[in-house]
Design a protein around this motif. Sequence first.
Motif, short mmCIF file in Angstrom:
data_model
loop_
_atom_site.label_atom_id
_atom_site.label_comp_id
_atom_site.label_asym_id
_atom_site.label_seq_id
_atom_site.Cartn_x
_atom_site.Cartn_y
_atom_site.Cartn_z
N ASN A 175 -21.43 -62.68 -1.20
CA ASN A 175 -21.81 -62.28 0.15
C ASN A 175 -23.18 -62.78 0.58
OD1 ASN A 175 -23.57 -60.52 -1.13
ND2 ASN A 175 -22.95 -58.74 0.07
N ASN A 176 -23.95 -63.40 -0.33
CA ASN A 176 -25.22 -64.02 0.04
C ASN A 176 -25.10 -65.53 0.21
OD1 ASN A 176 -24.86 -64.77 -2.59
ND2 ASN A 176 -26.77 -63.92 -3.36
N GLY A 177 -23.88 -66.05 0.21
CA GLY A 177 -23.65 -67.47 0.43
C GLY A 177 -23.60 -68.30 -0.84
N VAL A 178 -23.94 -67.71 -1.98
CA VAL A 178 -23.89 -68.44 -3.26
C VAL A 178 -22.44 -68.67 -3.65
CG1 VAL A 178 -24.43 -68.31 -5.73
CG2 VAL A 178 -26.11 -67.55 -4.04
N LYS A 179 -22.16 -69.87 -4.15
CA LYS A 179 -20.82 -70.19 -4.66
C LYS A 179 -20.92 -70.37 -6.18
CE LYS A 179 -19.15 -72.22 -0.39
NZ LYS A 179 -18.56 -73.38 0.27
N THR A 180 -19.93 -69.91 -6.87
CA THR A 180 -19.95 -70.02 -8.32
C THR A 180 -18.57 -70.37 -8.86
OG1 THR A 180 -20.44 -68.89 -10.42
CG2 THR A 180 -19.63 -67.52 -8.62
N THR A 181 -18.55 -71.22 -9.86
CA THR A 181 -17.33 -71.52 -10.58
C THR A 181 -17.55 -71.16 -12.04
OG1 THR A 181 -18.01 -73.81 -10.96
CG2 THR A 181 -16.60 -73.39 -9.04
N GLY A 182 -16.51 -70.75 -12.70
CA GLY A 182 -16.63 -70.40 -14.10
C GLY A 182 -15.33 -70.64 -14.83
N GLU A 183 -15.46 -70.89 -16.11
CA GLU A 183 -14.27 -71.11 -16.95
C GLU A 183 -14.54 -70.51 -18.32
OE1 GLU A 183 -11.43 -74.75 -18.52
OE2 GLU A 183 -12.97 -75.13 -17.02
N TYR A 184 -13.65 -69.65 -18.76
CA TYR A 184 -13.76 -69.00 -20.07
C TYR A 184 -12.45 -69.17 -20.81
CZ TYR A 184 -17.91 -66.75 -18.19
OH TYR A 184 -19.14 -66.52 -17.64
N ASN A 185 -12.53 -69.46 -22.08
CA ASN A 185 -11.35 -69.59 -22.93
C ASN A 185 -11.72 -68.99 -24.28
OD1 ASN A 185 -9.28 -70.40 -24.64
ND2 ASN A 185 -8.97 -72.33 -23.56
N SER A 186 -11.23 -67.80 -24.57
CA SER A 186 -11.67 -67.12 -25.79
C SER A 186 -10.70 -66.02 -26.18
CB SER A 186 -13.06 -66.51 -25.58
OG SER A 186 -12.99 -65.42 -24.69
N ASP A 187 -11.01 -65.38 -27.31
CA ASP A 187 -10.30 -64.16 -27.67
C ASP A 187 -10.67 -63.09 -26.65
OD1 ASP A 187 -9.48 -65.52 -29.93
OD2 ASP A 187 -11.02 -64.64 -31.22
N TYR A 188 -9.83 -62.07 -26.51
CA TYR A 188 -10.18 -60.99 -25.60
C TYR A 188 -9.63 -59.67 -26.11
CZ TYR A 188 -5.44 -60.77 -23.50
OH TYR A 188 -4.10 -60.61 -23.28
N GLU A 189 -10.16 -58.59 -25.57
CA GLU A 189 -9.73 -57.25 -25.94
C GLU A 189 -8.92 -56.64 -24.81
OE1 GLU A 189 -10.36 -55.67 -28.87
OE2 GLU A 189 -11.36 -57.49 -29.60
N LYS A 190 -7.93 -55.82 -25.17
CA LYS A 190 -7.16 -55.06 -24.19
C LYS A 190 -7.51 -53.59 -24.34
CE LYS A 190 -3.04 -58.04 -24.25
NZ LYS A 190 -1.60 -58.05 -24.52
N GLU A 191 -7.52 -52.88 -23.22
CA GLU A 191 -7.80 -51.45 -23.26
C GLU A 191 -6.86 -50.74 -22.28
OE1 GLU A 191 -11.60 -49.01 -21.86
OE2 GLU A 191 -11.98 -50.20 -23.67
N ASP A 192 -6.24 -49.66 -22.72
CA ASP A 192 -5.34 -48.89 -21.87
C ASP A 192 -6.06 -47.65 -21.35
OD1 ASP A 192 -3.29 -47.54 -20.62
OD2 ASP A 192 -1.84 -47.91 -22.22
N ARG A 193 -6.38 -47.66 -20.06
CA ARG A 193 -7.08 -46.52 -19.46
C ARG A 193 -6.15 -45.68 -18.59
NH1 ARG A 193 -12.35 -49.93 -17.39
NH2 ARG A 193 -13.13 -50.52 -19.45
N ARG A 194 -4.86 -45.88 -18.71
CA ARG A 194 -3.91 -45.18 -17.85
C ARG A 194 -3.86 -43.68 -18.10
NH1 ARG A 194 1.17 -49.08 -18.77
NH2 ARG A 194 0.20 -49.13 -20.83
N LYS A 195 -4.22 -43.26 -19.30
CA LYS A 195 -4.15 -41.84 -19.64
C LYS A 195 -5.50 -41.15 -19.55
CE LYS A 195 -0.14 -42.58 -22.60
NZ LYS A 195 0.41 -42.50 -23.96
N LEU A 196 -6.54 -41.87 -19.14
CA LEU A 196 -7.88 -41.28 -19.07
C LEU A 196 -8.02 -40.41 -17.84
CD1 LEU A 196 -10.08 -44.29 -20.18
CD2 LEU A 196 -9.24 -42.40 -21.56
#
Length: 196
Positions: A175-196
Amino acid sequence: MKVLTIIIALITGFSVTAQIKTTTTATADGSKSASFSLELGKPSTTITAQVNFEYPNGITPEPLVYKKGGNRKTYILVANETVAGMSKFEIDIFTGNKTLSKSTLLVWLSATSPSKGSLTNGTYNYSTKGPAERQEYEFSGTVKLGDVDVPITGGSFSVSSWDKRIAIKYNLTLNNGVKTTGEYNSDYEKEDRRKL
């Protein structure tokens, strides 16, 4: 020089390759884009992260948390926050501490997936609507600039996940006019918050 020699010796001793690239690119309108990329290689796993920022005229780049602390690892967490009748997934890209207790949140995305059980692969587009009103494959979120979480006002991101790996690519306008691109390729974690 001694520290660099020790680091190189440690990396070589553990048979791990590492490459860090930092560049600044000037665009046609005179603005500058900061770029930082990190690549760690192991015999069977490659983790990559690359982030670029383009600042419009009149905006001074803030110190980027991406560059602080060479030993701060980047983590990705995908949390299922789906409730009855509404699909909602939070994607956190952060550095520092895997438990989030002493981490710096770099990118926060709140996405609506076609599936209520998992984040579906595909391209997600920015939406001004809240989670309950959003269509499938829409999102909102923030990106950290310096110490400020700046709201996203446009763009898209794509996600591809398999087993315990995820690839995320984004092209966002803030929203301040800055543009950004990013790329990530890695292991990741899953979390189930549906019952919280």
